[in-house]
Scaffold this active site. Structure first.
Site, PDB file in Angstrom:
ATOM      1  N   ILE A 197      -5.761   6.488  16.975  1.00  0.00           N
ATOM      2  CA  ILE A 197      -5.466   7.620  17.874  1.00  0.00           C
ATOM      3  C   ILE A 197      -5.906   8.958  17.281  1.00  0.00           C
ATOM      4  O   ILE A 197      -6.208   9.898  18.016  1.00  0.00           O
ATOM      5  CB  ILE A 197      -3.966   7.640  18.263  1.00  0.00           C
ATOM      6  CG1 ILE A 197      -3.752   8.492  19.515  1.00  0.00           C
ATOM      7  CG2 ILE A 197      -3.084   8.087  17.107  1.00  0.00           C
ATOM      8  CD1 ILE A 197      -2.447   8.269  20.214  1.00  0.00           C
ATOM      9  N   ASN A 234       9.713  10.924  14.609  1.00  0.00           N
ATOM     10  CA  ASN A 234      11.163  10.698  14.533  1.00  0.00           C
ATOM     11  C   ASN A 234      11.841  12.036  14.797  1.00  0.00           C
ATOM     12  O   ASN A 234      11.173  13.072  14.860  1.00  0.00           O
ATOM     13  CB  ASN A 234      11.569  10.102  13.175  1.00  0.00           C
ATOM     14  CG  ASN A 234      11.164  11.005  12.032  1.00  0.00           C
ATOM     15  OD1 ASN A 234      11.617  12.143  11.933  1.00  0.00           O
ATOM     16  ND2 ASN A 234      10.288  10.520  11.172  1.00  0.00           N
ATOM     17  N   GLY A 273       3.200   5.401   9.575  1.00  0.00           N
ATOM     18  CA  GLY A 273       2.544   4.974  10.820  1.00  0.00           C
ATOM     19  C   GLY A 273       1.671   6.048  11.446  1.00  0.00           C
ATOM     20  O   GLY A 273       0.965   6.788  10.752  1.00  0.00           O
ATOM     21  N   VAL A 274       1.745   6.139  12.769  1.00  0.00           N
ATOM     22  CA  VAL A 274       0.949   7.131  13.522  1.00  0.00           C
ATOM     23  C   VAL A 274       1.297   8.544  13.050  1.00  0.00           C
ATOM     24  O   VAL A 274       0.418   9.396  12.874  1.00  0.00           O
ATOM     25  CB  VAL A 274       1.286   7.082  15.032  1.00  0.00           C
ATOM     26  CG1 VAL A 274       0.422   8.044  15.813  1.00  0.00           C
ATOM     27  CG2 VAL A 274       1.126   5.700  15.592  1.00  0.00           C
ATOM     28  N   ASP A 275       2.578   8.781  12.853  1.00  0.00           N
ATOM     29  CA  ASP A 275       3.068  10.104  12.459  1.00  0.00           C
ATOM     30  C   ASP A 275       2.394  10.556  11.151  1.00  0.00           C
ATOM     31  O   ASP A 275       1.849  11.675  11.058  1.00  0.00           O
ATOM     32  CB  ASP A 275       4.597   9.970  12.263  1.00  0.00           C
ATOM     33  CG  ASP A 275       5.321  11.296  12.300  1.00  0.00           C
ATOM     34  OD1 ASP A 275       4.675  12.316  12.540  1.00  0.00           O
ATOM     35  OD2 ASP A 275       6.549  11.289  12.076  1.00  0.00           O
ATOM     36  N   THR A 328       6.740   0.422  18.506  1.00  0.00           N
ATOM     37  CA  THR A 328       6.457  -0.988  18.165  1.00  0.00           C
ATOM     38  C   THR A 328       6.054  -1.204  16.702  1.00  0.00           C
ATOM     39  O   THR A 328       5.673  -2.311  16.325  1.00  0.00           O
ATOM     40  CB  THR A 328       5.363  -1.581  19.082  1.00  0.00           C
ATOM     41  OG1 THR A 328       4.142  -0.855  18.889  1.00  0.00           O
ATOM     42  CG2 THR A 328       5.767  -1.531  20.532  1.00  0.00           C
ATOM     43  N   GLY A 329       6.163  -0.144  15.890  1.00  0.00           N
ATOM     44  CA  GLY A 329       5.898  -0.301  14.457  1.00  0.00           C
ATOM     45  C   GLY A 329       7.221  -0.278  13.694  1.00  0.00           C
ATOM     46  O   GLY A 329       8.036  -1.197  13.795  1.00  0.00           O
ATOM     47  N   ALA A 330       7.463   0.813  12.982  1.00  0.00           N
ATOM     48  CA  ALA A 330       8.685   0.952  12.185  1.00  0.00           C
ATOM     49  C   ALA A 330       9.945   0.751  13.028  1.00  0.00           C
ATOM     50  O   ALA A 330      10.963   0.290  12.513  1.00  0.00           O
ATOM     51  CB  ALA A 330       8.704   2.330  11.532  1.00  0.00           C
TER      52      ALA A 330
HETATM   53  N1  AR6 Z   1      -3.582   4.929  15.744  1.00  0.00           N
HETATM   54  C1  AR6 Z   1      -3.008   4.202  16.725  1.00  0.00           C
HETATM   55  N2  AR6 Z   1      -1.922   3.414  16.530  1.00  0.00           N
HETATM   56  C2  AR6 Z   1      -1.410   3.378  15.279  1.00  0.00           C
HETATM   57  C3  AR6 Z   1      -1.956   4.117  14.199  1.00  0.00           C
HETATM   58  C4  AR6 Z   1      -3.091   4.933  14.479  1.00  0.00           C
HETATM   59  N3  AR6 Z   1      -3.675   5.680  13.539  1.00  0.00           N
HETATM   60  N4  AR6 Z   1      -1.206   3.871  13.086  1.00  0.00           N
HETATM   61  C5  AR6 Z   1      -0.243   2.986  13.448  1.00  0.00           C
HETATM   62  N5  AR6 Z   1      -0.371   2.670  14.771  1.00  0.00           N
HETATM   63  P1  AR6 Z   1       4.786   3.541  14.224  1.00  0.00           P
HETATM   64  P2  AR6 Z   1       7.302   3.768  15.752  1.00  0.00           P
HETATM   65  C6  AR6 Z   1       0.444   1.772  15.610  1.00  0.00           C
HETATM   66  O1  AR6 Z   1       5.509   2.867  13.120  1.00  0.00           O
HETATM   67  O2  AR6 Z   1       7.488   2.304  15.789  1.00  0.00           O
HETATM   68  C7  AR6 Z   1       7.144   6.794  11.576  1.00  0.00           C
HETATM   69  O3  AR6 Z   1       7.505   6.742  10.227  1.00  0.00           O
HETATM   70  C8  AR6 Z   1       1.316   0.769  14.911  1.00  0.00           C
HETATM   71  O4  AR6 Z   1       0.552  -0.363  14.526  1.00  0.00           O
HETATM   72  O5  AR6 Z   1       3.802   4.563  13.903  1.00  0.00           O
HETATM   73  O6  AR6 Z   1       7.529   4.568  17.014  1.00  0.00           O
HETATM   74  C9  AR6 Z   1       7.811   7.962  12.303  1.00  0.00           C
HETATM   75  O7  AR6 Z   1       7.967   9.071  11.466  1.00  0.00           O
HETATM   76  C10 AR6 Z   1       2.326   0.437  16.010  1.00  0.00           C
HETATM   77  O8  AR6 Z   1       1.789  -0.513  16.913  1.00  0.00           O
HETATM   78  O9  AR6 Z   1       5.846   4.248  15.249  1.00  0.00           O
HETATM   79  C11 AR6 Z   1       9.130   7.387  12.728  1.00  0.00           C
HETATM   80  O10 AR6 Z   1      10.080   7.477  11.689  1.00  0.00           O
HETATM   81  C12 AR6 Z   1       2.479   1.761  16.754  1.00  0.00           C
HETATM   82  O11 AR6 Z   1       1.364   2.553  16.341  1.00  0.00           O
HETATM   83  C13 AR6 Z   1       8.806   5.937  12.991  1.00  0.00           C
HETATM   84  O12 AR6 Z   1       7.667   5.627  12.216  1.00  0.00           O
HETATM   85  C14 AR6 Z   1       3.756   2.520  16.456  1.00  0.00           C
HETATM   86  O13 AR6 Z   1       4.118   2.384  15.078  1.00  0.00           O
HETATM   87  C15 AR6 Z   1       8.458   5.686  14.442  1.00  0.00           C
HETATM   88  O14 AR6 Z   1       8.268   4.311  14.630  1.00  0.00           O
END
Ligand code: AR6
Length: 186
Positions: free
Chosen positions: A20, A33, A41-43, A133-135
């Site tokens: 993204i 968060n 992750g994305v953040d 769907t990640g953390a």
């Molecule tokens: N581009 C697109 N999708 C991604 C990328 C990227 N660069 N990196 C990871 N994903 P998550 P959550 C996918 O954990 O579950 C953070 O620490 C990943 O594979 O990023 O909403 C925040 O600070 C997964 O399918 O977000 C919060 O504390 C999806 O993005 C917490 O994680 C979401 O994974 C939020 O958790």
């Protein structure tokens, strides 16, 4: 880049396999968060690539509008620093707790709040990651129905956001979203 397209009226809905932080839509959405002060992750990826400007704006939002943090399901907007997009919309999805704590409602709200905010700013394209769907452990198939249904519902009501993209980071997630999309866009 693997990509599939669907249409709701004049709105293009795309599923993309990719990162993204590479998207050049007007806004990209951050799965943040409630602290708004970063994470993994994305953040983590958005703050790393986007640079300090995004972080400084998040800190300001915390100091002014949301001193005790951004509630789950709400969304705020900052500039996008060094990223290709112009804005980052930060939203907070629910942590999965078995599905009996309003997770689907809160996940739908995270998509809807982000789309409404983009609309209110006059933006015409937006990219989402697969929020929660990640953390936060939300099961991907269930999340894909909530995400796509929220997007379809929104696209049914307005025509101003011309392009809404779901950016999926793994082939497995992409395939699950594609199967769901094919069942919904009949
Ligand atoms: N581009 C697109 N999708 C991604 C990328 C990227 N660069 N990196 C990871 N994903 P998550 P959550 C996918 O954990 O579950 C953070 O620490 C990943 O594979 O990023 O909403 C925040 O600070 C997964 O399918 O977000 C919060 O504390 C999806 O993005 C917490 O994680 C979401 O994974 C939020 O958790």
């Amino acid at each position: 880049m693997e990509k599939n397209e669907f249409k709701i009226g004049n709105t293009l809905i795309e599923l993309v396999l990719g990162d993204i932080t590479e998207m050049d839509t007007d806004a990209i959405v951050n799965a943040a968060n409630s602290s708004l002060l970063g994470g993994g992750g994305v953040d983590g990826a958005i703050h790393r690539k986007g640079g300090l400007k995004i972080f400084e704006e998040c800190k300001k939002i915390r100091a002014t509008k949301y001193p005790s943090g951004l509630p789950t399901g709400e969304a705020v907007i900052t500039s996008a620093g060094n990223l290709k997009s112009q804005f980052v919309i930060h939203t907070v999805g629910p942590v999965w707790q078995g599905g009996i704590h309003d997770e689907s409602k809160l996940l739908e709200k995270a998509y809807d709040s982000s789309l409404r905010l983009a609309l209110s700013k006059g933006l015409s394209s937006i990219s989402f990651p697969s929020i929660s769907t990640g953390a936060y452990n939300y099961p991907i198939k269930q999340a894909s129905f909530v995400a796509l249904n929220a997007i379809i519902k929104f696209a049914d009501k307005q025509q101003k956001i011309a392009k809404i993209v779901m950016v999926l980071f793994s082939k497995k997630t992409f395939d699950i979203y594609l199967t769901t999309a094919k069942s919904l866009f009949k």
